[in-house]
Motif scaffolding. Structure first.
Motif, short mmCIF file in Angstrom:
data_model
loop_
_atom_site.label_atom_id
_atom_site.label_comp_id
_atom_site.label_asym_id
_atom_site.label_seq_id
_atom_site.Cartn_x
_atom_site.Cartn_y
_atom_site.Cartn_z
N GLU A 338 81.10 -17.69 14.75
CA GLU A 338 80.38 -16.62 15.46
C GLU A 338 81.31 -15.90 16.42
O GLU A 338 81.32 -14.65 16.48
CB GLU A 338 79.19 -17.22 16.23
CG GLU A 338 78.38 -16.23 17.05
CD GLU A 338 77.40 -15.41 16.22
OE1 GLU A 338 76.64 -14.61 16.82
OE2 GLU A 338 77.38 -15.56 14.99
N ASN A 561 69.99 -17.50 19.46
CA ASN A 561 71.27 -17.88 18.86
C ASN A 561 71.50 -19.39 18.91
O ASN A 561 72.14 -19.94 18.01
CB ASN A 561 72.43 -17.18 19.56
CG ASN A 561 72.65 -15.78 18.99
OD1 ASN A 561 72.02 -15.40 18.01
ND2 ASN A 561 73.54 -15.03 19.62
N LEU A 565 72.47 -21.19 15.45
CA LEU A 565 73.80 -21.73 15.23
C LEU A 565 73.86 -23.26 15.27
O LEU A 565 74.74 -23.85 14.63
CB LEU A 565 74.77 -21.18 16.29
CG LEU A 565 75.01 -19.67 16.26
CD1 LEU A 565 75.89 -19.26 17.43
CD2 LEU A 565 75.66 -19.26 14.94
#
Length: 569
Positions: A338, A561, A565
């Motif tokens: 990322e 996020n 993730l």
């Protein structure tokens, strides 16, 4: 026999030796200072007595296998008579006659026990005709390679797969000269219920089962000028790689590993313990949430890929009880990818970023291809190599590892907590989660947590801790999949209850992973102490205190996020 040989004594090569609870003659002989040869004996496995290398002769001239014969007071045995030497040489020649002897190119040429014994007993020629060689190899598994032509039928792999891991992916088939070790119906090993733990390869004395190498692929990756190659090093690697370079057992060589990786050609070098900090934070939140709701308890850890595969194969009914957290390796891989994507967008670079994990574990080679750990449809970790593969690369490069000056981990991920480091030993995940839930404010409280029963190399440990004003949480810590199975059976029968269960497939945890230099019981303890020493010397002891984690939750992991993730569901 003279008076010194009382009811607790026997004689080995004319020397009186006390019997002090040893289970067989082999232990007595080794205690007396004689290095008895074996090819099929491991103290943690059942006695098989197949190789016959450990035979001894008593005063009547009877020959027996010392591994399967219990000691008795008054026994008199010899270990090195002309007759025994002749028999051992004959046994070795017969093994070598049915063995692929490409020793110069063999994966185990540096530590093959069969080769060592052939040298020890002066086998310079094999009088018997070589037979049953067909060149068959099984490359189907991402973790191991089977080479039946090198099998000596010692049964070590069969017993560890069944007795320790309870998987039973391989067994003996046929009889007599046609006997072989193979999966049922000679299926490719990848089509069985193998969990990729690699313990069969760890105990194999030859190269009948070896770890699949990705070194050639990694060299190509490092040589690509259009690729940024980032390394992450698992916590347990730091206390095991030194074994390959004559360091003290359990010595922490993390700084030298970092230096070696930079010289090999990696662009950035990080510590997977940083990823473990995120696992602790996310898993602790998940655990507290389940405690408060009372749903889907016990919560099983999910960071061991061999355990995850075992649960998929044998206990799909428990998958909802497995933590939704990715493993530290996959979490950190997602974070690195990322960040790389954001930087690429900002700088408009066309270079690709590849993440390579250096792991003690062979099952990681399977895990990196699984959908649950993917990052936006691609692998979060592009390649996983073992500690032993890293040692091979260091030697290929010509580095003098012993003389390398230690170097630090790269920023911006240059800090990992002691809680993240101890992930590599059984009980470490649990202790790290307890630290997060209790949030200790001083080192005395940390010491108290360490003495709750979470530490130690026992296969099963139980811990009870107060939680809140009027609740007690029950925790189980298990290493070895047969131990896990026994615990699951007890839970399902209503004989046991736990709120949190840590499972690691390898006995002792990642410190004894199959990708590490082979470890005996004493070295397990030394590696374990090396991990805890690294924790004690850490400036940051709890995951939530890691400033890297705090900064990322405000930036890269902001909002949804974190779940995207760091979780697989």
């Amino acid at each position: 026999m003279n008076t010194i040989n009382n009811k607790r004594t026997m004689t080995v090569n004319g020397m009186p030796v006390p019997i002090e609870g040893e289970k067989n003659l082999l232990e007595i002989i080794r205690k007396a200072g004689f290095d008895m040869p074996t090819l099929c004996y491991y103290s943690k496995l059942s006695t098989y007595g197949a190789c016959r290398m450990c035979i001894v002769e008593d005063k009547r001239g009877d020959i027996m296998a010392s591994c399967s014969t219990p000691p008795r007071a008054g026994m008199e045995i010899k270990t090195n008579t002309p007759r025994l030497r002749e028999y051992r040489k004959m046994i070795l020649e017969l093994m070598l006659a049915d063995h692929n002897r490409d020793c110069t190119t063999c994966d185990k040429r540096q530590n093959c026990q069969l080769k060592e014994l052939a040298e020890r007993f002066g086998i310079n020629d094999v009088r018997f005709e070589t037979y049953s060689m067909d060149g068959t190899k099984d490359f189907s598994s991402p973790a191991i390679i089977r080479h039946p032509d090198k099998c000596i039928l010692c049964g070590d792999c069969v017993r560890v797969c069944d007795e320790i891991q309870r998987v039973g992916a391989i067994d003996f088939v046929n009889r007599g000269s046609k006997m072989e070790v193979q999966p049922a119906f000679n299926m490719p090993i990848a089509e069985t219920k193998c969990v990729n733990c690699g313990q069969c390869a760890a105990v194999c004395p030859t190269a009948a089962i070896t770890i699949k190498s990705n070194v050639a692929e990694l060299w190509e990756m490092l040589a690509d000028d259009n690729t940024i190659v980032q390394a992450q090093i698992a916590p347990a690697v730091r206390v095991a790689l030194g074994d390959e370079f004559n360091f003290e057992k359990g010595e922490n060589v993390m700084g030298k590993i970092v230096a070696a990786l930079r010289k090999i050609g990696f662009d950035d070098v990080y510590d997977t313990a940083t990823g473990a900090d995120f696992t602790v934070i996310e898993e602790a939140r998940e655990f507290v949430s389940k405690l408060e709701s009372g749903e889907k308890l016990p919560l099983f850890t999910s960071c061991c890929p061999a355990w995850f595969k075992y649960a998929e194969n044998y206990h799909p009914e428990l998958l909802d009880n497995l933590s939704s957290c990715k493993s530290p390796m996959e979490m950190f891989g997602s974070i690195l990818k990322e960040k790389a994507n954001r930087q690429a967008a900002e700088t408009k670079t066309k270079k690709k970023t590849k993440v390579v994990a250096i792991m003690p574990c062979t099952a990681k080679k399977h895990e990196i291809h699984q959908e649950r750990g993917m990052f936006e449809g691609e692998q979060a970790v592009d390649l996983s190599i073992t500690t032993q593969e890293l040692a091979t690369m260091i030697r290929e490069t010509g580095l003098n590892f012993e003389e390398l000056q230690p170097e630090p981990i790269d920023m911006p991920f240059g800090i990992a907590s002691g809680a993240g480091i101890i992930f590599g030993v059984t009980g470490g995940v649990t202790e790290a989660v307890i630290r997060h839930v209790i949030d200790p404010e001083d080192r005395n409280t940390l010491a108290e947590i360490a003495f709750t029963g979470v530490r130690g190399l026992e296969g099963v440990k139980e811990v009870k801790l107060p939680y809140g004003e009027d609740r007690e949480i029950s925790i189980a810590i298990v290493s070895g999949l047969r131990n896990a199975e026994n615990l699951i059976q007890a839970i399902q029968k209503g004989e046991a209850y736990y709120d949190f269960i840590e499972v690691m497939a390898c006995k002792g945890g990642c410190i004894a992973g199959a990708g590490q230099p082979f470890v005996e019981d004493r070295a397990r303890a030394e590696r374990s102490e090396g991990m805890y020493e690294a924790d004690r010397m850490s400036n940051v002891r709890t995951s939530q205190s890691n400033p890297i984690a705090e900064a990322l939750y405000k930036d890269l992991l902001k909002g949804d996020n974190a779940h995207r993730l760091l979780h697989y569901k």
